[in-house]
Design a protein around this motif. Sequence first.
Motif, PDB file in Angstrom:
ATOM      1  N   ASP A 110      28.905  21.219  24.370  1.00  0.00           N
ATOM      2  CA  ASP A 110      28.804  22.397  24.663  1.00  0.00           C
ATOM      3  C   ASP A 110      27.686  22.398  25.640  1.00  0.00           C
ATOM      4  OD1 ASP A 110      28.724  25.049  24.931  1.00  0.00           O
ATOM      5  OD2 ASP A 110      28.747  25.500  22.742  1.00  0.00           O
ATOM      6  N   LYS A 111      28.074  22.406  26.869  1.00  0.00           N
ATOM      7  CA  LYS A 111      27.097  22.547  28.094  1.00  0.00           C
ATOM      8  C   LYS A 111      26.349  23.909  27.933  1.00  0.00           C
ATOM      9  CE  LYS A 111      26.325  21.725  32.947  1.00  0.00           C
ATOM     10  NZ  LYS A 111      26.865  21.083  34.230  1.00  0.00           N
ATOM     11  N   ALA A 112      27.062  24.982  27.761  1.00  0.00           N
ATOM     12  CA  ALA A 112      26.280  26.364  27.859  1.00  0.00           C
ATOM     13  C   ALA A 112      25.223  26.345  26.593  1.00  0.00           C
ATOM     14  CB  ALA A 112      27.196  27.439  27.799  1.00  0.00           C
ATOM     15  N   LYS A 113      25.502  25.836  25.624  1.00  0.00           N
ATOM     16  CA  LYS A 113      24.604  25.596  24.397  1.00  0.00           C
ATOM     17  C   LYS A 113      23.379  25.093  24.688  1.00  0.00           C
ATOM     18  CE  LYS A 113      24.161  23.811  19.899  1.00  0.00           C
ATOM     19  NZ  LYS A 113      24.983  22.924  18.715  1.00  0.00           N
ATOM     20  N   TYR A 114      23.372  24.024  25.281  1.00  0.00           N
ATOM     21  CA  TYR A 114      22.182  23.135  25.608  1.00  0.00           C
ATOM     22  C   TYR A 114      21.403  23.605  26.952  1.00  0.00           C
ATOM     23  CZ  TYR A 114      23.240  20.142  21.841  1.00  0.00           C
ATOM     24  OH  TYR A 114      23.512  19.757  20.638  1.00  0.00           O
TER      25      TYR A 114
END
Length: 217
Positions: free
Chosen positions: A201-205
């Motif tokens: 999850d790119k947005a999460k990190y």
Amino acid sequence: MKKIVLVITILCFGFIGFSQNSNSAKALLDEVAAKVESYNNIYIEFNHKLDNVDADVHQETKGNVTLQGDLYHLNYMGTEQIFDGKKVYLIIHEDEEVIIQNPSDNEEETLTPSKMFSFYKNGYNYEMGELKNVKGIKIQYVNLSPIDSNSEILSIQVGVDVKTKHIYNIIETGENGTITTLNVTSFKTNQTISSKIFSFDKAKYQDQKKYTISETN
């Protein structure tokens, strides 16, 4: 003349015996691999040890990994490593960093999750090792030696639980004297898991956690 015939006979039987031993060793590992492939997914907890007497290095770390085919999610030494089938995502929580990279084609990375049950198929000679009784469990060892004489690996022992046909441990001895041991402490199959476990999850990190994300080729 009789002595020559006797020597040839002994050599022939010795070769046949070695060949049968080698075939039996590979057949056992093939059985383990086939059984693993029959599961929908696998969850493994393990201890990972690294020892080098000469360098006075002794390290032991626990970890766990979930595998589904070639996909995996590894938790080890405070980091997470995810392989979604295309890219490897290394999440280093201590440094608040994510490194995205292509999977390695290095045949000698024997203890990576995606190669744990298949690394033996190429580049090794096989020999049936000792049958040991470990805490009441019969463990049959298979000894592997690299075909490449320039390999940094001296030998590998794969311990197989005779009853379950699951890997019990893998012991790798390096040319520099380093012994790396992976002991499986828990082996669960066909668990109920979310498909998201193998996704990054790119947005999460990037947006929420503000981790630094970099990609290498």
